[in-house]
Design a protein around this motif. Sequence first.
Motif, mmCIF file in Angstrom:
data_model
loop_
_atom_site.group_PDB
_atom_site.id
_atom_site.type_symbol
_atom_site.label_atom_id
_atom_site.label_comp_id
_atom_site.label_asym_id
_atom_site.label_seq_id
_atom_site.Cartn_x
_atom_site.Cartn_y
_atom_site.Cartn_z
ATOM 1 N N GLY B 287 15.595 -66.122 11.367
ATOM 2 C CA GLY B 287 16.796 -66.005 10.531
ATOM 3 C C GLY B 287 18.030 -66.609 11.180
ATOM 4 N N LEU B 288 17.937 -66.891 12.496
ATOM 5 C CA LEU B 288 19.111 -67.395 13.218
ATOM 6 C C LEU B 288 19.585 -68.754 12.708
ATOM 7 N N LEU B 290 19.302 -70.033 9.682
ATOM 8 C CA LEU B 290 20.016 -69.841 8.427
ATOM 9 C C LEU B 290 21.336 -69.118 8.653
ATOM 10 N N ASP B 291 21.347 -68.163 9.571
ATOM 11 C CA ASP B 291 22.586 -67.446 9.880
ATOM 12 C C ASP B 291 23.643 -68.431 10.350
ATOM 13 N N ARG B 292 23.256 -69.353 11.237
ATOM 14 C CA ARG B 292 24.229 -70.326 11.744
ATOM 15 C C ARG B 292 24.668 -71.290 10.645
ATOM 16 N N THR B 294 24.870 -70.754 7.546
ATOM 17 C CA THR B 294 25.717 -70.074 6.562
ATOM 18 C C THR B 294 26.973 -69.476 7.182
ATOM 19 N N ASP B 295 27.177 -69.656 8.481
ATOM 20 C CA ASP B 295 28.462 -69.273 9.086
ATOM 21 C C ASP B 295 29.579 -70.236 8.681
ATOM 22 N N VAL B 303 23.341 -75.415 1.507
ATOM 23 C CA VAL B 303 22.239 -74.552 1.947
ATOM 24 C C VAL B 303 21.630 -73.906 0.705
ATOM 25 N N GLY B 305 18.769 -72.137 0.743
ATOM 26 C CA GLY B 305 18.268 -70.834 1.186
ATOM 27 C C GLY B 305 17.060 -71.044 2.058
ATOM 28 N N GLY B 306 16.224 -70.025 2.153
ATOM 29 C CA GLY B 306 15.056 -70.183 2.995
ATOM 30 C C GLY B 306 14.201 -68.948 3.048
#
Lengths: 422, 422
Positions: B287-288, B290-292, B294-295, B303, B305-306
């Motif tokens: 998840g990291l 995608l987390d980055r 979407t920051d 993005v 999604g995923g």
Amino acid sequence: MTATLLAIGDELLIGQVVNTNAAWLGQRLSDLGVPVRRELCVGDRDADIRAALDLALSDSDVVLVSGGLGPTHDDLTRDTVAAYFGVPLLHDLSVMAAIEERFARRGRTLPERNRVQAQVPEGFAVLPNTHGTAPGLMHTFERDGQPRWLVLMPGVPAELKHLFNTFVAPTIEAVPGREAIVHRTLLTAGVGESHLAEQVGDLTDWLDDRTTLAFLPSAGTVRMRISARGSDRAETEARAERFAAFLRERAGNAFYGEGDQTLEAAVGERLNAAGATVAVAESCTGGLLLDRLTDVPGSSAYVVGGVVAYCNRVKIGLLGVPEEVLETHGAVSEPVARAMAAGVRERLGSTFGVATTGVAGPGGGTDEKPVGTVWIALATPNGTVAQCFRFVDDRRRNKTLTATTALDWLRRTVEKNAASAL
Amino acid sequence: MTATLLAIGDELLIGQVVNTNAAWLGQRLSDLGVPVRRELCVGDRDADIRAALDLALSDSDVVLVSGGLGPTHDDLTRDTVAAYFGVPLLHDLSVMAAIEERFARRGRTLPERNRVQAQVPEGFAVLPNTHGTAPGLMHTFERDGQPRWLVLMPGVPAELKHLFNTFVAPTIEAVPGREAIVHRTLLTAGVGESHLAEQVGDLTDWLDDRTTLAFLPSAGTVRMRISARGSDRAETEARAERFAAFLRERAGNAFYGEGDQTLEAAVGERLNAAGATVAVAESCTGGLLLDRLTDVPGSSAYVVGGVVAYCNRVKIGLLGVPEEVLETHGAVSEPVARAMAAGVRERLGSTFGVATTGVAGPGGGTDEKPVGTVWIALATPNGTVAQCFRFVDDRRRNKTLTATTALDWLRRTVEKNAASAL
């Protein structure tokens, strides 16, 4: 015994890097009963490093130097310290072999300039660094007939922590005749600092000059830190334990763990104990919730996986959120949060399903749903529930607060289910 | 002109608070052309504060003291500084009125102990603080016939920033004939510090006592920071720009941006420019990645999604990875990485698909696939490619290195596609 911390690097002085090592070392040294007397930070300049060493060595028993051990021309620590003590730098074959092996293991050729990292000031002990190329270097000197230490460590936090924990802490702990210091940290979530203090109540009977308590709040959690001192270790530990038991009871289900445990590790512990699993559907947290859950070693036992549904198409296609629900209520709404949680639980076949959808900001806010509006939903074997929160203006803080709140809600729910199953 | 920063407070030394003020002030002072010579941090003790003032005033033209101006018994700064300069503390009626008004406005009664905050060392100027009760205090002294300053400010970041911006910065800017200082930070990814230094080559022609360069590595990225000084601002900026252009050219496609830009923001910029989108399938990064992604504010534009496919069932069900491929090759393998990337791209309908699968550790390693073994795959309109990496032993660092490497590979690919489309 007292310590001086000396950080070396222009990047700190011009504010490109925040010196988080100082806070970490300060806490670790306090825990070990060695108060930090001062922190110093100077640039990559010989004269400034020497002046700082003069000051540090004038009154401190432990001097921890970080930074400036890299392979480039602006890394001066090794040379300056050797010259300061008037000793030559020797090429250390075992350090060289470790550096070569490190590069070989990654299939990389060793750049010529990395060879300087195998240089060791004569008389300094080498502290092998399994997290990077530059080893730590330790110089033992005497003050008042006692051994004292100057330690050089890389500034990279992971390497510095590794070297401190592996070599520096055990060296300090081995010094005889020190006062016992016991720290206990109780972790809580879901209750603000002031409310937690009210819930805990009057502490007059517990606090004195040998027993103190600090409340340490950070996004969505509050740590309660007990510090106890005494000449007798067993008595000090027993006193800290009685106080901790009192605070745990008063904190009730806000209490989730002790010490360094993360909230996500506590969630994992509860899920494992219940033989349960979780799947996550993230919109506004964008992967952070799954990232935190999977930071826990062994989390593959209870994290099935999840979907980051940033775009509505993904909410419909992968999570089965009905298109008309999205159209009628908008993505940031109770029905969508519930459908996401229920959908990810069902499609990934987990015990629990967690979903987040909100306006992280800075854009996307409306009068009705301003930035910081977040719906969190939780799907369980007994049905699905959702709650609305109003967090803050900052994008990253909204992601963090949402993830922490969702994790804590999941923790309380798994605990409650386990209790009612008994 | 040079500056010393002096922070006062036990909470900093025991690591309860990270000294973010130092980084903020360091950056602001650099921008103003006043390099910070050193940062000091001492506890709430008279002797330590005095020793720090001795050192600071011995060689610095601007001394910024923060903390210790609160109303409680451990706030010593006012008293210690007044005694240090041998001047009395005077009760200032206008400061007292401002404090009283502040409490009255909030409907609170003024605690007796807050009255000490109206005390001003004789000869010090009051800097009104609209963000808190304690005003800033400024002492002007002479060195070499020039006015120099010692400024006391509260440690609360919002109050300190307000006082610095309102009073300290304009005072410095009003000094005639100051030297210009220009900083440029070039950001690179995908090349280690030593290799980047070799790639950049000989810098003898560029470096002198007015132009310096520092390499600042962190997980998977290296920043190159140019500092240039000179009497003429335009000449200094031009010199820094020529050096930056040289370094950019030498860094080639490792160069991704300047200043504070994150790698994920650079990726977003490239995707936006290309009108392209990305979807991500994460196993070991959990998840990291995608987390980055979407920051970055506005990332919902590119993005899609995923899927975080921690369990093989999710890889099969949501990403269409064939079960027999998983059985034959194992989850950490080239065919699985490729199937994940191609699957997420196809199912989420994005231009690019990125996938990660690896052994993050600490468990799960084998002789053939030790901890740190990671496959990254990239699905593009022209096909799917995969690469194997050997990272480190630490779980979080493996996640970070994998995410950074994948982001950088995506960046280079989008850049190359854009270039070949021209």
